[in-house]
Scaffold this motif. Structure first.
Motif, PDB file in Angstrom:
ATOM      1  N   SER A 168       6.578  46.808   9.897  1.00 36.89           N
ATOM      2  CA  SER A 168       5.978  45.479   9.757  1.00 36.89           C
ATOM      3  C   SER A 168       5.604  44.901  11.118  1.00 36.89           C
ATOM      4  O   SER A 168       4.582  44.225  11.271  1.00 36.89           O
ATOM      5  CB  SER A 168       6.936  44.531   9.037  1.00 36.89           C
ATOM      6  N   THR A 169       6.419  45.172  12.138  1.00 36.08           N
ATOM      7  CA  THR A 169       6.130  44.701  13.496  1.00 36.08           C
ATOM      8  C   THR A 169       4.850  45.346  14.011  1.00 36.08           C
ATOM      9  O   THR A 169       3.974  44.675  14.580  1.00 36.08           O
ATOM     10  CB  THR A 169       7.295  45.039  14.446  1.00 36.08           C
ATOM     11  N   ILE A 170       4.737  46.659  13.823  1.00 37.75           N
ATOM     12  CA  ILE A 170       3.533  47.384  14.256  1.00 37.75           C
ATOM     13  C   ILE A 170       2.302  46.855  13.530  1.00 37.75           C
ATOM     14  O   ILE A 170       1.247  46.637  14.126  1.00 37.75           O
ATOM     15  CB  ILE A 170       3.717  48.892  14.007  1.00 37.75           C
ATOM     16  N   SER A 171       2.441  46.630  12.230  1.00 37.38           N
ATOM     17  CA  SER A 171       1.329  46.122  11.434  1.00 37.38           C
ATOM     18  C   SER A 171       0.869  44.753  11.932  1.00 37.38           C
ATOM     19  O   SER A 171      -0.332  44.477  12.012  1.00 37.38           O
ATOM     20  CB  SER A 171       1.747  46.030   9.966  1.00 37.38           C
ATOM     21  N   ASN A 172       1.818  43.895  12.287  1.00 42.65           N
ATOM     22  CA  ASN A 172       1.469  42.554  12.791  1.00 42.65           C
ATOM     23  C   ASN A 172       0.689  42.629  14.095  1.00 42.65           C
ATOM     24  O   ASN A 172      -0.243  41.857  14.317  1.00 42.65           O
ATOM     25  CB  ASN A 172       2.738  41.716  12.994  1.00 42.65           C
ATOM     26  N   TYR A 173       1.075  43.558  14.968  1.00 40.83           N
ATOM     27  CA  TYR A 173       0.335  43.729  16.215  1.00 40.83           C
ATOM     28  C   TYR A 173      -1.079  44.257  15.946  1.00 40.83           C
ATOM     29  O   TYR A 173      -2.063  43.774  16.519  1.00 40.83           O
ATOM     30  CB  TYR A 173       1.072  44.677  17.156  1.00 40.83           C
ATOM     31  N   LEU A 174      -1.179  45.269  15.090  1.00 38.26           N
ATOM     32  CA  LEU A 174      -2.480  45.877  14.815  1.00 38.26           C
ATOM     33  C   LEU A 174      -3.459  44.874  14.206  1.00 38.26           C
ATOM     34  O   LEU A 174      -4.666  44.934  14.478  1.00 38.26           O
ATOM     35  CB  LEU A 174      -2.310  47.078  13.884  1.00 38.26           C
ATOM     36  N   ARG A 175      -2.955  43.941  13.412  1.00 42.14           N
ATOM     37  CA  ARG A 175      -3.830  42.950  12.780  1.00 42.14           C
ATOM     38  C   ARG A 175      -4.497  42.052  13.823  1.00 42.14           C
ATOM     39  O   ARG A 175      -5.580  41.510  13.586  1.00 42.14           O
ATOM     40  CB  ARG A 175      -3.030  42.097  11.786  1.00 42.14           C
TER      41      ARG A 175
END
Length: 303
Positions: A168-175
């Motif tokens: 979820s942390t990685i996804s938040n950055y990628l967004r």
């Protein structure tokens, strides 16, 4: 002190070994490789090239000078990491700030760990190590995640295992990479935080994204205020329209119109000047790519 001197002398001895053509080490199985690979070696700065895979694209000059001052007084405490390219030729894997600062103070050599790695391994080592740094901005981290996924063919789940971060942390950055480039630049320059960016990413329309971004800057809105503004916009509340238009830009006077035209001609881009009733305002200079951004940066800084 005696231990440090002995260690440094050992590093110089290994450096001499690497300069011997008869002992050119190319793989971990070569003769004397165990004496060099993974050990600290004193390498000449001019035989090291920067890493094209370096995810960091900007270096704060002030902190770089501070590091240079520390190195002048205490030396390089933490060795850099390099990979061997050819005979007496190396490439940085990590430690570019230490490398640059050492050059600033005129050092001729620098302590280094030597690795033998191919391009993919070098890219992965550089990206993973840099992601762990605490001074990267959110966009740099997001770009590093994206490069790891694209160039090493990792899924978000695999990336999560490699870097030790929740998916979820990685996804938040990628967004964050979906934000308008102007907002990404504002985040990199510290005008808004990652929290502001995460709120703005919920707005699909780019022009509305930029309108609220400008309001965040002008009114110094907190992340919570920004989230409320975005929520009102999404719900179509009239209060949002009132808030957004509470301080509308004035029609540009002729001097401002002329200045806007001059700016556009100088930067080779359609510059937008906005002036509020109170006399404050902002200047927006769009860019179409990273190369275009670098071009504009040079024009602004006069480099």
């Amino acid at each position: 002190m005696a231990k440090a001197t002995k260690k440094q002398a050992l590093g110089r001895g290994l450096s001499a070994l690497l300069k011997d053509p008869e002992n050119d080490i190319k793989t971990a199985e070569d003769k004397n490789a165990d004496k060099v690979v993974g050990n600290i070696v004193e390498l000449e700065l001019d035989v090291i090239e920067v890493n094209p895979f370096q995810p960091r694209t900007s270096f704060n000059e002030e902190t770089l000078r501070e590091l240079a001052t520390s190195i002048r007084e205490l030396g390089v405490i933490q060795p850099i990491t390099v990979r061997k390219l050819d005979f007496n030729k190396y490439q940085l894997v990590s430690g570019e700030r230490r490398f640059r600062a050492s050059k600033l103070v005129g050092l001729e050599t620098i302590p280094a760990y030597i690795r033998i790695a191919n391009d993919q391994e070098s890219l992965e080592m550089a990206l993973v190590e840099n992601i762990q740094r605490k001074d990267l901005d959110p966009i740099e981290i997001a770009l590093s995640y994206q490069r790891l996924m694209d160039e090493i063919n990792l899924t978000q789940e695999q990336l999560s295992d490699r870097v030790g971060k929740k998916r979820s942390t990685i996804s938040n950055y990628l967004r964050l990479l979906k934000l308008d480039p102007i907002i990404q630049t504002g985040m990199r320059d510290g005008f808004v935080s990652m929290g502001h960016g995460r709120a703005l990413i919920n707005i699909d329309d780019t022009s509305q994204q930029l309108d609220i971004y400008e309001k965040v800057i002008e009114d110094s809105l907190s992340v919570r205020d920004t989230e409320a503004l975005v929520r009102d916009l999404q719900q179509g509340k009239s209060s949002t329209k009132k808030k957004a238009s509470a301080n509308p830009p004035q029609e540009l006077s002729k001097p401002f119109q002329k200045a806007q035209q001059n700016f556009s001609e100088y930067f080779g881009a359609k510059v937008n000047v906005k002036v509020q009733k109170k006399g404050n305002g902002n200047i927006v200079i769009p860019f179409s790519s990273e190369e275009d951004f670098k071009r504009l940066k040079k024009l602004i800084s006069g480099e």
